[in-house]
Design a protein around this motif. Structure first.
Motif, mmCIF file in Angstrom:
data_model
loop_
_atom_site.group_PDB
_atom_site.id
_atom_site.type_symbol
_atom_site.label_atom_id
_atom_site.label_comp_id
_atom_site.label_asym_id
_atom_site.label_seq_id
_atom_site.Cartn_x
_atom_site.Cartn_y
_atom_site.Cartn_z
ATOM 1 N N THR A 68 -13.386 77.633 31.165
ATOM 2 C CA THR A 68 -14.338 76.707 31.791
ATOM 3 C C THR A 68 -13.634 75.456 32.306
ATOM 4 O OG1 THR A 68 -16.058 77.514 30.313
ATOM 5 C CG2 THR A 68 -16.479 75.424 31.426
ATOM 6 N N TYR A 69 -12.722 74.915 31.517
ATOM 7 C CA TYR A 69 -11.958 73.741 31.945
ATOM 8 C C TYR A 69 -11.142 74.053 33.201
ATOM 9 C CZ TYR A 69 -8.346 70.205 32.112
ATOM 10 O OH TYR A 69 -7.482 69.240 32.552
ATOM 11 N N LEU A 70 -10.473 75.191 33.215
ATOM 12 C CA LEU A 70 -9.653 75.554 34.369
ATOM 13 C C LEU A 70 -10.502 75.746 35.617
ATOM 14 C CD1 LEU A 70 -7.179 78.002 32.649
ATOM 15 C CD2 LEU A 70 -6.666 75.720 33.525
ATOM 16 N N ASN A 71 -11.674 76.326 35.467
ATOM 17 C CA ASN A 71 -12.577 76.474 36.616
ATOM 18 C C ASN A 71 -13.029 75.125 37.145
ATOM 19 O OD1 ASN A 71 -13.051 79.014 37.674
ATOM 20 N ND2 ASN A 71 -14.256 79.630 35.918
ATOM 21 N N ASN A 72 -13.346 74.189 36.264
ATOM 22 C CA ASN A 72 -13.794 72.866 36.695
ATOM 23 C C ASN A 72 -12.669 72.071 37.347
ATOM 24 O OD1 ASN A 72 -16.341 73.402 35.723
ATOM 25 N ND2 ASN A 72 -15.987 72.397 33.759
ATOM 26 N N VAL A 73 -11.477 72.153 36.795
ATOM 27 C CA VAL A 73 -10.338 71.412 37.324
ATOM 28 C C VAL A 73 -9.895 71.963 38.675
ATOM 29 C CG1 VAL A 73 -7.841 71.180 36.929
ATOM 30 C CG2 VAL A 73 -9.435 70.430 35.222
ATOM 31 N N SER A 74 -10.018 73.265 38.868
ATOM 32 C CA SER A 74 -9.529 73.878 40.102
ATOM 33 C C SER A 74 -10.361 73.494 41.314
ATOM 34 C CB SER A 74 -9.489 75.397 39.963
ATOM 35 O OG SER A 74 -10.795 75.913 39.899
ATOM 36 N N ALA A 75 -11.539 72.913 41.105
ATOM 37 C CA ALA A 75 -12.355 72.461 42.229
ATOM 38 C C ALA A 75 -11.684 71.286 42.940
ATOM 39 C CB ALA A 75 -13.740 72.064 41.741
ATOM 40 N N ASN A 76 -10.821 70.572 42.249
ATOM 41 C CA ASN A 76 -10.095 69.437 42.830
ATOM 42 C C ASN A 76 -8.709 69.885 43.274
ATOM 43 O OD1 ASN A 76 -12.240 67.817 41.999
ATOM 44 N ND2 ASN A 76 -11.309 67.534 39.997
ATOM 45 N N ARG A 77 -8.180 69.206 44.244
ATOM 46 C CA ARG A 77 -6.802 69.477 44.670
ATOM 47 C C ARG A 77 -5.884 68.727 43.717
ATOM 48 N NH1 ARG A 77 -3.737 72.179 47.974
ATOM 49 N NH2 ARG A 77 -2.007 71.113 48.961
ATOM 50 N N LEU A 78 -5.043 69.451 43.021
ATOM 51 C CA LEU A 78 -4.179 68.853 42.011
ATOM 52 C C LEU A 78 -2.805 68.538 42.596
ATOM 53 C CD1 LEU A 78 -5.010 71.235 39.047
ATOM 54 C CD2 LEU A 78 -5.935 68.977 39.473
ATOM 55 N N ILE A 79 -2.195 67.500 42.073
ATOM 56 C CA ILE A 79 -0.831 67.182 42.471
ATOM 57 C C ILE A 79 0.126 67.747 41.424
ATOM 58 C CG2 ILE A 79 -1.438 65.170 43.862
ATOM 59 C CD1 ILE A 79 -0.802 63.387 41.524
ATOM 60 N N PHE A 80 1.406 67.713 41.747
ATOM 61 C CA PHE A 80 2.423 68.388 40.944
ATOM 62 C C PHE A 80 2.356 68.020 39.468
ATOM 63 C CE2 PHE A 80 6.635 68.347 39.019
ATOM 64 C CZ PHE A 80 6.981 69.677 39.146
ATOM 65 N N GLN A 130 -0.018 66.817 37.647
ATOM 66 C CA GLN A 130 -1.225 67.282 36.980
ATOM 67 C C GLN A 130 -1.115 68.770 36.631
ATOM 68 O OE1 GLN A 130 -3.854 66.053 40.137
ATOM 69 N NE2 GLN A 130 -4.758 64.436 38.854
ATOM 70 N N VAL A 131 -0.600 69.553 37.558
ATOM 71 C CA VAL A 131 -0.380 70.978 37.296
ATOM 72 C C VAL A 131 0.625 71.140 36.164
ATOM 73 C CG1 VAL A 131 0.545 73.115 38.281
ATOM 74 C CG2 VAL A 131 -0.957 71.662 39.647
ATOM 75 N N PHE A 132 1.693 70.339 36.208
ATOM 76 C CA PHE A 132 2.716 70.418 35.173
ATOM 77 C C PHE A 132 2.122 70.109 33.796
ATOM 78 C CE2 PHE A 132 5.962 68.420 32.529
ATOM 79 C CZ PHE A 132 6.900 69.445 32.472
ATOM 80 N N LEU A 133 1.321 69.052 33.692
ATOM 81 C CA LEU A 133 0.743 68.675 32.395
ATOM 82 C C LEU A 133 -0.255 69.711 31.883
ATOM 83 C CD1 LEU A 133 0.264 64.807 32.736
ATOM 84 C CD2 LEU A 133 1.999 66.054 31.435
#
Length: 156
Positions: free
Chosen positions: A87-99, A101-104
């Motif tokens: 659920t968290y990954l689905n919610n976060v993926s709606a936003n464009r993430l920067i490097f 954020q993806v790393f963390l």
């Protein structure tokens, strides 16, 4: 989702599994290898239905267990991790993430995954090798997060 998409995902999963078993086994740092399968499953969990991702996770993790003789450790750890974070990954993926954020995100998931692997292998009496367990957790998690972040950069 049509049948062709499932075939594509299955073929991609087989390819990633083969790379994990044949190539990543030889690209180790302090006895740890990057977990491409985990990165692929996290990516899939960010846009697919929970049930489908859990089925893919269980199937490919089981095949990884067969190839590494870990006997259910990867299957349990990866399936539990994807179940808890879908659920968290689905919610976060709606936003464009920067490097970073993806790393963390990948680092946090890889740490939890590695801790589960260490705990399950300790409980089952499976030898992990000569390295300190916490070195495996820290270095393996960083390795996986760097690989996943790099793939995120080149994907875009």
């Amino acid at each position: 989702m049509n049948r062709y998409s499932h075939v594509q995902l299955i073929l991609a999963g087989i390819l990633i599994l083969l790379v994990q078993l044949l190539l990543m086994r030889h690209l180790t740092i302090f006895g740890t290898e990057g977990d491409l399968l985990l990165v692929w499953l996290v990516w899939m969990a960010s846009w697919k239905d929970r049930t489908q991702v859990l089925l893919y996770t269980a199937a490919f993790s089981f095949l990884l267990d067969l190839g590494t003789e870990m006997w259910g450790v990867h299957t349990f750890a990866k399936t539990l991790l994807i179940y808890l974070t879908h659920t968290y990954l689905n919610n976060v993926s709606a936003n464009r993430l920067i490097f970073w954020q993806v790393f963390l995100i990948l680092l946090a998931m890889a740490v939890v995954h590695q801790v589960l692997i260490v705990l399950l292998t300790e409980l089952n009496g499976i030898p992990l090798g000569p390295w300190n367990r916490w070195t495996l957790v820290s270095v393996g998690s960083l390795y996986t997060a760097f690989i996943g972040s790099f793939l995120y950069l080149i994907r875009n």
